[in-house]
Design a protein around this motif. Sequence first.
Motif, short mmCIF file in Angstrom:
data_model
loop_
_atom_site.label_atom_id
_atom_site.label_comp_id
_atom_site.label_asym_id
_atom_site.label_seq_id
_atom_site.Cartn_x
_atom_site.Cartn_y
_atom_site.Cartn_z
N ASP A 1 15.17 -3.81 1.21
CA ASP A 1 15.06 -2.36 1.37
C ASP A 1 13.84 -1.88 0.61
N ILE A 2 13.06 -0.98 1.24
CA ILE A 2 11.95 -0.31 0.57
C ILE A 2 12.38 1.13 0.34
N HIS A 3 12.44 1.55 -0.92
CA HIS A 3 12.96 2.87 -1.27
C HIS A 3 11.89 3.95 -1.14
N ARG A 4 12.32 5.12 -0.69
CA ARG A 4 11.40 6.25 -0.53
C ARG A 4 10.81 6.66 -1.87
N GLY A 5 9.57 7.15 -1.82
CA GLY A 5 8.94 7.66 -3.02
C GLY A 5 8.59 6.62 -4.05
N THR A 6 8.40 5.36 -3.61
CA THR A 6 8.07 4.29 -4.54
C THR A 6 6.82 3.56 -4.07
N LEU A 7 6.17 2.89 -5.02
CA LEU A 7 5.07 1.97 -4.74
C LEU A 7 5.59 0.57 -4.98
N THR A 8 5.67 -0.22 -3.92
CA THR A 8 6.17 -1.58 -3.99
C THR A 8 5.02 -2.55 -3.72
N ALA A 9 4.82 -3.50 -4.61
CA ALA A 9 3.79 -4.53 -4.42
C ALA A 9 4.45 -5.82 -3.95
N ILE A 10 3.77 -6.51 -3.05
CA ILE A 10 4.22 -7.82 -2.58
C ILE A 10 3.15 -8.84 -2.96
N MET A 11 3.55 -9.84 -3.73
CA MET A 11 2.64 -10.88 -4.20
C MET A 11 3.14 -12.26 -3.80
N GLY A 12 2.26 -13.23 -3.87
CA GLY A 12 2.64 -14.60 -3.59
C GLY A 12 1.42 -15.47 -3.38
N PRO A 13 1.58 -16.78 -3.47
CA PRO A 13 0.45 -17.68 -3.22
C PRO A 13 -0.06 -17.53 -1.79
N SER A 14 -1.26 -18.01 -1.53
CA SER A 14 -1.80 -18.00 -0.18
C SER A 14 -0.85 -18.76 0.76
N GLY A 15 -0.59 -18.16 1.91
CA GLY A 15 0.30 -18.79 2.87
C GLY A 15 1.77 -18.62 2.57
N HIS B 1 -3.05 -9.91 -4.17
CA HIS B 1 -3.03 -11.14 -4.97
C HIS B 1 -3.38 -10.84 -6.41
N ASP B 2 -3.69 -9.58 -6.70
CA ASP B 2 -4.25 -9.16 -7.98
C ASP B 2 -3.16 -8.62 -8.91
N PRO B 3 -2.87 -9.31 -10.03
CA PRO B 3 -1.84 -8.83 -10.96
C PRO B 3 -2.14 -7.45 -11.53
N VAL B 4 -3.43 -7.12 -11.70
CA VAL B 4 -3.78 -5.79 -12.22
C VAL B 4 -3.38 -4.72 -11.21
N ALA B 5 -3.67 -4.96 -9.93
CA ALA B 5 -3.27 -4.01 -8.89
C ALA B 5 -1.75 -3.88 -8.83
N ALA B 6 -1.05 -5.01 -8.89
CA ALA B 6 0.41 -4.99 -8.80
C ALA B 6 1.05 -4.30 -10.00
N SER B 7 0.34 -4.25 -11.14
CA SER B 7 0.91 -3.63 -12.34
C SER B 7 1.05 -2.12 -12.18
N TYR B 8 0.44 -1.54 -11.17
CA TYR B 8 0.58 -0.11 -10.89
C TYR B 8 1.86 0.18 -10.10
N ALA B 9 2.52 -0.84 -9.61
CA ALA B 9 3.68 -0.66 -8.74
C ALA B 9 4.96 -0.41 -9.53
N ASP B 10 5.90 0.29 -8.90
CA ASP B 10 7.22 0.50 -9.49
C ASP B 10 8.07 -0.76 -9.40
N ARG B 11 7.75 -1.58 -8.39
CA ARG B 11 8.54 -2.78 -8.11
C ARG B 11 7.60 -3.84 -7.56
N VAL B 12 7.77 -5.07 -8.00
CA VAL B 12 6.91 -6.16 -7.52
C VAL B 12 7.80 -7.27 -6.96
#
Length: 254
Positions: free
Chosen positions: A38-52, A212-223
């Motif tokens: 589920d993606i919650h309204r009013g949130t910034l969700t980051a998706i990370m993972g290795p290539s592929g 793929h950037d941990p700095v970018a993902a650090s701005y998210a409410d959820r990773v």
Amino acid sequence: MTQTGIAHPTIAASVRGITKTYGTGDTQAIALDGIDLDIHRGTLTAIMGPSGSGKSTLMHVFAGLDSATTGRVMIGDTDITDLDDDALTLLRRRKLGFVFQAFNLVPTLSVLGNVELPFELDGRKPGAGERAWINELLGRLGLSGLENRRPHELSGGQQQRVAIARALASKPTLIFADEPTGNLDSKSSRDVLSLLGVLTREYDQTVVLVTHDPVAASYADRVLFIADGAIVHDVGRSDPKALSDIILMLEVAA
């Protein structure tokens, strides 16, 4: 999504039992392996993972840009799983916004022309309220006074801000950002990421950021971390080092 299949009002999008496979038999590759999310309204969700790992595939399935092999996809209260191409195109145009690493601005259009492009594609012009919203966006994004410039007259950071304004102009339900800071310098990246956060906090927009950037993902409410097509970690707001450590662990295990 509830047991009856009706979307919860605080859920902007959801997937249930999503799989995505390519090929058959010995050559079959599993891109997504039974994801519930589920993606919650009013949130910034980051998706990370290795290539592929499947992170971009998951975003494409959520956005109706690719179809799942099995499972259901909901955008708000709309089940998009079995929509035909015309219906999907209309839904993407009216309910979804996209921000990509390459900006994808039309070089022959002005800043304002690019921002108003979603309305043009929908066969109409912005109404008075929508024009007021566009003007507010341009102001908040530091683009006031640049409305008549062409993309080649802007910096990379300004071009990405135009892309964000275009994505938000029609007040979409959900905004997908795929590596949106990949072509930007550090300052422009921070500015864009801060703006994405503002969108969720002040405008109740919902943003899904693939990075793929941990700095970018650090701005998210959820990773969310994906490996081998499955969500293996789901953490709240975290600092870049903690996120980098998780990615490194997944890379070593891959």
